[in-house]
Write an enzyme that holds these catalytic residues in place. Structure first.
Site, PDB file in Angstrom:
ATOM      1  N   ASN A  13       4.000 -21.363  16.113  1.00 10.90           N
ATOM      2  CA  ASN A  13       5.040 -22.078  15.337  1.00 10.90           C
ATOM      3  C   ASN A  13       4.660 -23.551  15.453  1.00 10.90           C
ATOM      4  O   ASN A  13       4.513 -24.047  16.583  1.00 10.90           O
ATOM      5  CB  ASN A  13       6.378 -21.781  16.005  1.00 10.90           C
ATOM      6  CG  ASN A  13       7.611 -22.267  15.266  1.00 10.90           C
ATOM      7  OD1 ASN A  13       8.669 -22.276  15.875  1.00 10.90           O
ATOM      8  ND2 ASN A  13       7.508 -22.644  14.023  1.00 10.90           N
ATOM      9  N   CYS A  75      15.907 -25.276  18.004  1.00  9.52           N
ATOM     10  CA  CYS A  75      14.547 -24.760  17.785  1.00  9.52           C
ATOM     11  C   CYS A  75      13.941 -24.483  19.153  1.00  9.52           C
ATOM     12  O   CYS A  75      13.747 -25.427  19.935  1.00  9.52           O
ATOM     13  CB  CYS A  75      13.711 -25.780  17.015  1.00  9.52           C
ATOM     14  SG  CYS A  75      12.006 -25.258  16.737  1.00  9.52           S
ATOM     15  N   HIS A 168      21.288 -16.323  13.367  1.00  7.90           N
ATOM     16  CA  HIS A 168      20.267 -15.266  13.283  1.00  7.90           C
ATOM     17  C   HIS A 168      20.905 -13.930  12.916  1.00  7.90           C
ATOM     18  O   HIS A 168      21.985 -13.600  13.438  1.00  7.90           O
ATOM     19  CB  HIS A 168      19.543 -15.116  14.626  1.00  7.90           C
ATOM     20  CG  HIS A 168      18.675 -16.300  14.961  1.00  7.90           C
ATOM     21  ND1 HIS A 168      17.345 -16.359  14.608  1.00  7.90           N
ATOM     22  CD2 HIS A 168      18.963 -17.478  15.569  1.00  7.90           C
ATOM     23  CE1 HIS A 168      16.844 -17.520  15.008  1.00  7.90           C
ATOM     24  NE2 HIS A 168      17.810 -18.226  15.591  1.00  7.90           N
ATOM     25  N   GLU A 217      12.155 -17.365   8.717  1.00 12.34           N
ATOM     26  CA  GLU A 217      12.975 -18.492   9.167  1.00 12.34           C
ATOM     27  C   GLU A 217      13.682 -19.198   8.005  1.00 12.34           C
ATOM     28  O   GLU A 217      13.069 -19.463   6.954  1.00 12.34           O
ATOM     29  CB  GLU A 217      12.122 -19.528   9.916  1.00 12.34           C
ATOM     30  CG  GLU A 217      11.721 -19.107  11.302  1.00 12.34           C
ATOM     31  CD  GLU A 217      11.331 -20.291  12.175  1.00 12.34           C
ATOM     32  OE1 GLU A 217      11.888 -21.389  11.976  1.00 12.34           O
ATOM     33  OE2 GLU A 217      10.466 -20.111  13.042  1.00 12.34           O
ATOM     34  N   CYS A 226       9.181 -17.484  16.383  1.00  7.45           N
ATOM     35  CA  CYS A 226      10.449 -18.216  16.291  1.00  7.45           C
ATOM     36  C   CYS A 226      11.130 -18.093  17.652  1.00  7.45           C
ATOM     37  O   CYS A 226      11.490 -16.986  18.065  1.00  7.45           O
ATOM     38  CB  CYS A 226      11.325 -17.619  15.193  1.00  7.45           C
ATOM     39  SG  CYS A 226      12.949 -18.398  15.044  1.00  7.45           S
ATOM     40  N   GLY A 229      14.714 -17.157  17.441  1.00  2.36           N
ATOM     41  CA  GLY A 229      14.708 -15.802  16.887  1.00  2.36           C
ATOM     42  C   GLY A 229      14.376 -14.772  17.945  1.00  2.36           C
ATOM     43  O   GLY A 229      14.966 -13.685  18.005  1.00  2.36           O
TER      44      GLY A 229
END
Ligand SMILES: N[C@H](CCC[C@H](N)C(=O)O)C(=O)O
Length: 299
Positions: A13, A75, A168, A217, A226, A229
């Site tokens: 990422n 994040c 999510h 995403e 993620c 995630g």
């Protein structure tokens, strides 16, 4: 305007990191989209902005922008890169820091093996925490979890809802390589049931302590990993009775360890451990107008 940046990645990422501890952050959404664009700009899934603390009980402030220019709450892979960045750049000599985000305080710590372990705060499960408009939506209980029936990609999907500060929706699939990520993902991301849109996780349990995961995403499309995630998927699986309290999430870009002790029903923070690396430094001339609107480039 010439701007120095640091390119980083955590489990694939990737991020453009801007040090705004000595100069105010002033880019608009079109300029953020320029930085994230892989053809016209530098290219990254998200843009991370490092700022001085605005609270006495924290060390820094952390702002996150998706590739589409929107500012978001949290994040996880970015948090690890943030911690490595401020330490490697000498902005702190602390290996464990407290960082203010749009939704609460996170606590990353540099591990001796080079990984970073982050206290990502408490997961939340109420629909209005995402938000998710649950009125009239079929749902059922599975363990301590609730599964909601939503239609996306032309099929009925049963999703768990988890907020890690950002929203999510997680569905369990038989094989992530066969999952219809690019059909179901954008459909669900932009569903009117999610007024602030949503990140969509496709989870393939392998054992009680391991799983594969792909994530579409919000504001970035499918990424190689993620962090929030992975937290959301692991916690949803634990609530469904699929996992024990530590799960290795195998994303396409790398492996993340998620730990969550929720046995006694007490709210507990989620811990995310994984890699973070500086890839290169650069200087970019950001146009005043930023990236033209999609489609505006056709001559
Ligand atoms: N796309 C996410 C933000 C980045 C999250 C992800 N890159 C992570 O590592 O947690 C959202 O719109 O909520």
């Amino acid at each position: 305007m010439k701007t120095h940046f640091t390119k980083m990645q955590g489990a694939g990422n990737d991020f453009v990191v801007l040090d705004c501890t000595r100069s105010a952050f002033h880019l608009n959404a079109d300029q953020i989209r320029f930085l994230g664009d892989r053809h016209m700009g530098v290219g990254a899934d998200q843009i991370l902005v490092v700022e001085k603390a605005s609270r006495p009980d924290t060390d820094f402030r952390y702002r996150i922008f998706n590739q589409d220019g929107g500012e978001v709450e949290q994040c996880g892979n970015g948090a690890r890169c943030f911690a490595k960045f401020v330490f490697e750049k000498g902005l702190t000599d602390k290996r464990s820091i407290r960082v203010e985000t749009m939704k609460g305080v996170i606590e990353p710590r540099l591990c001796d093996d080079g990984r970073v372990r982050v206290n990502m705060g408490l997961p939340r499960f109420e629909p209005d925490e995402l938000p998710f408009l649950c009125q009239g939506v079929s749902h059922l209980s599975r363990g301590t979890d609730t599964l909601w029936e939503v239609r996306a990609g032309g099929q009925d999907c049963w999703v768990s809802l988890v907020s890690m500060g950002n929203p999510h929706a997680v569905m369990v699939v038989g094989d992530v390589d066969e999952a219809r990520v690019s059909e179901i993902g954008p459909d669900l991301e932009n569903s009117p049931l999610f007024p602030r849109r949503v990140n969509v996780g496709f989870l393939q349990p392998l054992s009680r302590s391991s799983a594969r995961l792909r994530v579409w995403e919000r504001g970035a499309g499918e990424t190689l990993a993620c962090g929030t995630g992975a937290c959301a998927a692991a916690v949803a699986g634990m609530r469904r009775g699929l996992f024990d309290s530590a799960v290795e999430i195998q994303a396409r870009g790398g492996r993340l360890l998620i730990e969550w002790q929720a046995a006694d029903g007490e709210p507990r923070p989620v811990y995310l451990t994984g890699p973070a690396a500086i890839v290169f430094e650069g200087e970019v001339d950001i146009p005043e107008a930023g990236l033209p609107a999609k489609g505006a480039n056709h001559v």
